[in-house]
Design an enzyme around this catalytic site. Structure first.
Site, PDB file in Angstrom:
ATOM      1  N   ASN A   1     -22.962 -35.966 -53.454  1.00 11.89           N
ATOM      2  CA  ASN A   1     -24.265 -35.353 -54.149  1.00 11.89           C
ATOM      3  C   ASN A   1     -25.232 -36.667 -54.409  1.00 11.89           C
ATOM      4  OD1 ASN A   1     -23.905 -36.903 -56.749  1.00 11.89           O
ATOM      5  ND2 ASN A   1     -21.919 -35.552 -56.703  1.00 11.89           N
TER       6      ASN A   1
ATOM      7  N   ASP B   1     -16.963 -31.167 -57.953  1.00 10.96           N
ATOM      8  CA  ASP B   1     -16.104 -30.282 -58.505  1.00 10.96           C
ATOM      9  C   ASP B   1     -14.901 -29.771 -57.527  1.00 10.96           C
ATOM     10  OD1 ASP B   1     -17.164 -30.177 -61.139  1.00 10.96           O
ATOM     11  OD2 ASP B   1     -18.737 -29.016 -60.442  1.00 10.96           O
TER      12      ASP B   1
ATOM     13  N   LYS C   1     -12.067 -36.433 -35.802  1.00 12.24           N
ATOM     14  CA  LYS C   1     -13.275 -35.875 -36.028  1.00 12.24           C
ATOM     15  C   LYS C   1     -13.298 -34.332 -35.637  1.00 12.24           C
ATOM     16  CE  LYS C   1     -17.980 -36.310 -34.569  1.00 12.24           C
ATOM     17  NZ  LYS C   1     -18.920 -36.442 -33.400  1.00 12.24           N
TER      18      LYS C   1
ATOM     19  N   PRO D   1      -9.442 -32.400 -60.009  1.00 12.55           N
ATOM     20  CA  PRO D   1      -9.183 -32.653 -61.242  1.00 12.55           C
ATOM     21  C   PRO D   1     -10.416 -32.620 -62.108  1.00 12.55           C
ATOM     22  CG  PRO D   1      -8.519 -34.473 -60.126  1.00 12.55           C
ATOM     23  CD  PRO D   1      -8.895 -33.543 -58.917  1.00 12.55           C
ATOM     24  N   ASP D   2     -10.311 -32.487 -63.633  1.00  7.29           N
ATOM     25  CA  ASP D   2     -11.523 -32.842 -64.403  1.00  7.29           C
ATOM     26  C   ASP D   2     -11.362 -34.143 -65.033  1.00  7.29           C
ATOM     27  OD1 ASP D   2     -13.241 -33.109 -66.657  1.00  7.29           O
ATOM     28  OD2 ASP D   2     -13.747 -31.062 -66.133  1.00  7.29           O
ATOM     29  N   ILE D   3     -11.616 -35.239 -64.804  1.00  5.43           N
ATOM     30  CA  ILE D   3     -11.437 -36.575 -65.227  1.00  5.43           C
ATOM     31  C   ILE D   3     -11.749 -36.513 -66.817  1.00  5.43           C
ATOM     32  CG2 ILE D   3     -12.094 -39.075 -64.941  1.00  5.43           C
ATOM     33  CD1 ILE D   3     -13.187 -38.391 -61.960  1.00  5.43           C
TER      34      ILE D   3
ATOM     35  N   PHE E   1     -21.243 -36.262 -69.817  1.00  4.30           N
ATOM     36  CA  PHE E   1     -22.794 -35.766 -69.614  1.00  4.30           C
ATOM     37  C   PHE E   1     -22.786 -34.390 -68.861  1.00  4.30           C
ATOM     38  CE2 PHE E   1     -26.046 -38.989 -69.103  1.00  4.30           C
ATOM     39  CZ  PHE E   1     -25.417 -40.137 -69.427  1.00  4.30           C
TER      40      PHE E   1
ATOM     41  N   LYS F   1     -19.469 -27.574 -72.779  1.00  3.53           N
ATOM     42  CA  LYS F   1     -18.736 -28.663 -72.441  1.00  3.53           C
ATOM     43  C   LYS F   1     -18.279 -29.523 -73.222  1.00  3.53           C
ATOM     44  CE  LYS F   1     -20.662 -28.665 -67.874  1.00  3.53           C
ATOM     45  NZ  LYS F   1     -21.919 -28.796 -66.962  1.00  3.53           N
TER      46      LYS F   1
ATOM     47  N   LYS G   1     -14.264 -29.231 -73.035  1.00  2.00           N
ATOM     48  CA  LYS G   1     -13.457 -30.502 -72.460  1.00  2.00           C
ATOM     49  C   LYS G   1     -13.080 -31.492 -73.594  1.00  2.00           C
ATOM     50  CE  LYS G   1     -16.248 -30.578 -68.356  1.00  2.00           C
ATOM     51  NZ  LYS G   1     -16.458 -31.273 -67.042  1.00  2.00           N
TER      52      LYS G   1
END
Ligand code: PMT
Length: 424
Positions: free
Chosen positions: A228, A297, A307, A323-325, A341, A355, A359
């Protein structure tokens, strides 16, 4: 209080209702170890008396350019040379316009013109005056003219004395003092280390802060990846701000091309899984964990060894969830204070609060990433901070400003909530 050389601050007060807060600001600067000389415009004298400012600064107040008695004391050029730093709070629209025009029609504008000291403005005005293109152009022009010499703190958003709601309120005195005294030029004279010694709760001295920043890269094959637009600027600015406040800082950073901060432990990672492994390892001794990284995600279910060759008009990739850190860290039994964030393109508040709950975070800093002037890969950011309290969630908005400046204010908020959450 130590015997270190004090930062010499010329505190300019201009004529707005927020001038009454300048007494508290001055008190905070003096408490932080600064030597303060106050200069007031004619407008400021309508809102607060020189006697008050003399009492809190401990020095006679200057307000007249053509006063033989004052000139016989510390003349205006001498005063301009004396200042290590100039702080104008509140800075009205009129003052900003006169400064930009290079006017020298009162003592304060004359001093600004006669000094090459770094200058910080804490704007305060009606929200429409702040939004007005003329004011915004004056600010832009001052940035162009003064470059790194100019810094803005605020304005904040909220209810105004005139009844309007919006950006234009002067940032609270404590927040200005903290952001101002933690700037590298103020701390160069030893003032920020004086803060640490006099009041450990007003700094992060002795605390360990771990942050994530930048993007992650999820490999498709040896030459391609999913990622991103995160540049790492927000996370790096927060790491620098925490370090300036005396914290031991570890920055876990995805692939970015910006310089890494000095005096901070850097752990470079590539994928979300690498970032999680590093976070779990680094966080065991941490007091505060701040997740500014834009973590992918999803990742490709498999990474091709070779390749992938071009074939056919379409190709399908199967993605699996990463995984969600921060959720992993926040759900540990022995967890640090956790700040996440939220990067949203709509329904900022609803998703950010979601969130915070889902979380299990202490704070969420939400930014609107649909705007190209803030958020991903831009110099500025505007955020709303949501924090959890015993009586429900609270929120505070910060209008667009350079990420470095915003980081100082956010670290101050984090510091306050961190201490509150521990009942200190
Ligand atoms: O890097 P810059 O160019 O300066 O841009 C700054 C920024 C826009 C990237 C930054 O301000 C920001 O919003 N970072 C969070 C981006 C994000 O991934 O938001 P999110 O809403 O998808 O995630 C919510 C939180 O969970 C974030 O704290 C994120 O770090 C964390 N997360 C998300 C997914 C995941 N697998 N693990 C996580 O820890």
């Amino acid at each position: 209080m130590s015997n270190q050389v004090k930062t010499r601050v010329l505190l300019g007060i201009t004529g707005g209702i927020a001038a009454y807060k300048s007494a508290e600001l001055c008190r905070q600067l003096v408490k932080s170890g600064a030597e303060v000389q106050v200069v007031m415009t004619a407008g400021a004298l309508e809102f607060i008396t020189p006697l008050t400012m003399q009492a809190v600064s401990g020095n006679p107040v200057h307000h007249t350019l053509l006063d033989p008695a004052a000139e016989a004391g510390m003349g205006h050029i001498e005063l301009a040379r004396w200042a290590d730093q100039i702080l104008i709070a509140p800075a009205t629209a009129d003052f900003i316009a006169r400064l930009n025009a290079g006017m020298a029609n009162d003592l304060l504008t004359t001093l600004c013109l006669a000094s090459d000291a770094p200058m910080t403005l804490a704007p305060a005005m009606n929200q429409q005056m702040w939004r007005n293109e003329i004011t915004q152009n004056n600010i832009k022009s001052l940035h162009n003219l003064l470059g790194n010499r100019l810094r803005l703190i605020g304005p904040a958003s909220g209810e105004q004395a005139c009844g309007d709601v919006g950006p234009g309120r002067m940032t609270e005195p404590q927040d200005i003092a903290t952001a101002f005294m933690s700037s590298p030029s103020a701390s160069a004279s030893g003032a920020s280390s004086t803060i640490e010694q006099s009041d450990t709760n007003s700094s992060l001295a002795g605390l360990s802060v771990v942050l994530t920043a930048g993007p992650t890269r999820e490999s498709i094959d040896p030459v391609r990846y999913i990622s991103n637009h995160s540049s790492g600027k927000m996370g790096v600015a927060l790491a620098e701000a925490a370090s300036r406040c005396g914290a031991h800082v570890t920055l876990i950073c995805g692939p970015v091309s910006i310089p890494m901060p000095e005096g901070v432990k850097i752990v470079s990672v590539t994928s979300a899984q690498d970032m999680l492994d590093a976070a779990v390892e680094q966080v065991s001794e941490a007091d505060i964990f701040i997740a500014a990284a834009a973590v992918a995600d999803y990742r490709p279910a498999t990474q091709a060894e070779e390749k992938i060759k071009k074939s056919g008009d379409e190709i399908s990739l199967t993605l699996v969830k990463n995984p969600d850190i921060i959720a992993t860290i926040a759900n540990h039994a022995e967890r640090p204070f956790c700040v996440g964030f939220a990067a949203e393109t709509r329904d900022l508040e609803r998703y950010a609060l979601g969130k915070l709950e889902r979380k299990n975070l202490d704070m969420v800093i939400a930014n609107d990433v649909s705007r190209s002037d803030i958020g991903f890969n831009s110099a500025d950011n505007a955020v709303t901070v949501f924090s959890r309290h015993s009586d429900g969630a609270q929120q505070q908005a910060f209008d667009a400003m350079p990420k470095r400046q915003l980081a100082d204010l956010l670290i101050e908020k984090i510091r306050q909530y961190y201490h509150q959450s521990r009942g200190e």
